[in-house]
Design a protein around this motif. Structure first.
Motif, PDB file in Angstrom:
ATOM      1  N   GLY A 129     -61.425  25.310 -13.077  1.00  0.00           N
ATOM      2  CA  GLY A 129     -60.768  25.389 -14.377  1.00  0.00           C
ATOM      3  C   GLY A 129     -60.993  26.721 -15.060  1.00  0.00           C
ATOM      4  N   ALA A 130     -62.252  27.209 -15.020  1.00  0.00           N
ATOM      5  CA  ALA A 130     -62.565  28.471 -15.677  1.00  0.00           C
ATOM      6  C   ALA A 130     -61.806  29.634 -15.049  1.00  0.00           C
ATOM      7  N   VAL A 131     -61.755  29.664 -13.724  1.00  0.00           N
ATOM      8  CA  VAL A 131     -61.066  30.757 -13.044  1.00  0.00           C
ATOM      9  C   VAL A 131     -59.554  30.635 -13.202  1.00  0.00           C
ATOM     10  N   TRP A 177     -68.675  13.964 -18.243  1.00  0.00           N
ATOM     11  CA  TRP A 177     -67.383  14.635 -18.180  1.00  0.00           C
ATOM     12  C   TRP A 177     -67.115  15.473 -19.420  1.00  0.00           C
ATOM     13  N   LEU A 178     -67.666  15.079 -20.544  1.00  0.00           N
ATOM     14  CA  LEU A 178     -67.574  15.956 -21.719  1.00  0.00           C
ATOM     15  C   LEU A 178     -68.379  17.222 -21.478  1.00  0.00           C
ATOM     16  N   ALA A 179     -69.548  17.082 -20.863  1.00  0.00           N
ATOM     17  CA  ALA A 179     -70.358  18.253 -20.524  1.00  0.00           C
ATOM     18  C   ALA A 179     -69.598  19.173 -19.573  1.00  0.00           C
ATOM     19  N   VAL A 203     -66.882  21.008 -21.703  1.00  0.00           N
ATOM     20  CA  VAL A 203     -67.450  22.037 -22.582  1.00  0.00           C
ATOM     21  C   VAL A 203     -67.945  23.221 -21.762  1.00  0.00           C
ATOM     22  N   LEU A 204     -68.581  22.940 -20.632  1.00  0.00           N
ATOM     23  CA  LEU A 204     -69.076  24.023 -19.783  1.00  0.00           C
ATOM     24  C   LEU A 204     -67.921  24.847 -19.215  1.00  0.00           C
ATOM     25  N   MET A 205     -66.814  24.180 -18.889  1.00  0.00           N
ATOM     26  CA  MET A 205     -65.640  24.899 -18.417  1.00  0.00           C
ATOM     27  C   MET A 205     -65.119  25.840 -19.504  1.00  0.00           C
ATOM     28  N   LEU A 206     -65.048  25.342 -20.722  1.00  0.00           N
ATOM     29  CA  LEU A 206     -64.574  26.156 -21.834  1.00  0.00           C
ATOM     30  C   LEU A 206     -65.478  27.365 -22.058  1.00  0.00           C
ATOM     31  N   ASP A 217     -69.380  31.192 -11.276  1.00  0.00           N
ATOM     32  CA  ASP A 217     -69.233  30.082 -12.215  1.00  0.00           C
ATOM     33  C   ASP A 217     -69.728  28.770 -11.613  1.00  0.00           C
ATOM     34  N   PHE A 218     -69.483  28.577 -10.313  1.00  0.00           N
ATOM     35  CA  PHE A 218     -69.965  27.356  -9.654  1.00  0.00           C
ATOM     36  C   PHE A 218     -71.486  27.272  -9.711  1.00  0.00           C
TER      37      PHE A 218
END
Length: 295
Positions: free
Chosen positions: A105-107, A156-158, A161-164, A220-221
């Motif tokens: 998601g981040a990439v 899943w919220l974590a 948020v971590l993706m964001l 990121d991973f």
């Protein structure tokens, strides 16, 4: 990764000495093979863990709790009598899938925005860069702990948020190399020929910055793997009862003198996975960057 901030090379833009320096900066083949082997084993655990666990990870043997290795349990049992090896194998899915989603998601979003900002420049680039700088300055782990703790959102919220919070890294790195590519002669030639912007971006610039995108994804991973494992250790990650390496680390704290493998084994797996992915990412970045320089 030592060289992940370098711009993706184009033959006309890379000095000969830089190419030679990169060619000489090679990892020992045995080390890369070892890292690949570890990554392959972890991938097998993620994909087939449910079928290869020696015991049911949820089965509790209350007559054999907190036991050391023996009686068919290679790594002993935890405080509920569950087989530690089975918990480790089953926990690979939770430990790896979440970080993979964060990195993808981040990439996906960060790189897309970075390419657009690096290409367009001007006010759009400035505004997006300032927003990325602001997000980058936030204490990521603290933000996740506060958000997940207040909203009681769980794993899943974590992940979300971590993706964001990982977006700024992907954006800044991709924006930097995209801006450098946009000023190169081959891009100016494509513009002069009247090629559509979309084709220039995705058929010409994108292939040249793929090594940087790959390095960002793996970075990121690894960051997400450590972050989510840390949240599970604090009780804010994987749901209670779900096999997870971070949760096992926390559960084993009270058993270090009885069966240290409850904590040592998941900690070792986290370190091995993070190190192997980092080595493989560094090797792939060097390889594909060198191939790009020769084209």
């Amino acid at each position: 990764m030592a060289e992940m901030t370098s711009t993706s090379p184009v033959k006309a833009a890379v000095p000969a000495d830089a190419t030679l320096a990169r060619a000489g900066h090679k990892r020992p083949p045995a080390l890369i093979l070892l890292a690949g082997g570890v990554a392959a084993v972890i991938l097998v655990l993620v994909l087939a863990g449910a079928w290869i666990t020696p015991f049911d990870p949820a089965h509790q043997d209350l007559m054999n709790t907190a036991a050391g290795p023996g009686n068919g349990h290679l790594l002993g049992t935890d405080t509920l009598g569950r087989d530690v090896l089975s918990l480790l194998i089953a926990g690979a899915h939770t430990a790896v899938v979440g970080p993979s989603i964060v990195a993808v998601g981040a990439v996906l979003f960060g790189a897309t925005l970075g390419i657009l900002a690096g290409w367009s420049g001007g006010l759009l680039d400035t505004a997006m860069s300032r927003l990325a700088d602001l997000m980058y300055a936030l204490p990521g782990l603290l933000v996740i702990v506060v958000v997940v703790g207040v909203l009681d959102g769980g794993y899943w919220l974590a992940v979300a948020v971590l993706m964001l919070l990982s977006l700024p890294t992907a954006f800044r790195m991709t924006r930097s190399v995209s801006a450098a590519q946009a000023r190169l002669p081959y891009v100016e030639a494509a513009r002069t020929l009247g090629l559509p912007t979309r084709r220039i971006l995705f058929r010409h610039i994108l292939p040249n910055i793929l090594p940087t995108i790959l390095a960002t994804f793996l970075l990121d991973f690894v960051g997400a793997l450590i972050g989510l494992s840390g949240l599970s250790f604090l009780g804010l990650g994987a749901p209670a009862g779900t096999p997870d390496w971070g949760s096992l680390l926390q559960d084993g704290q009270s058993m270090l003198t009885v069966n240290p493998w409850v904590s040592l084994a998941p900690g070792l797996l986290i370190v091995l996975t993070a190190t192997s992915v980092t080595l493989l990412g560094d090797w792939m970045y060097d390889r594909y960057s060198a191939e790009g320089a020769q084209r």
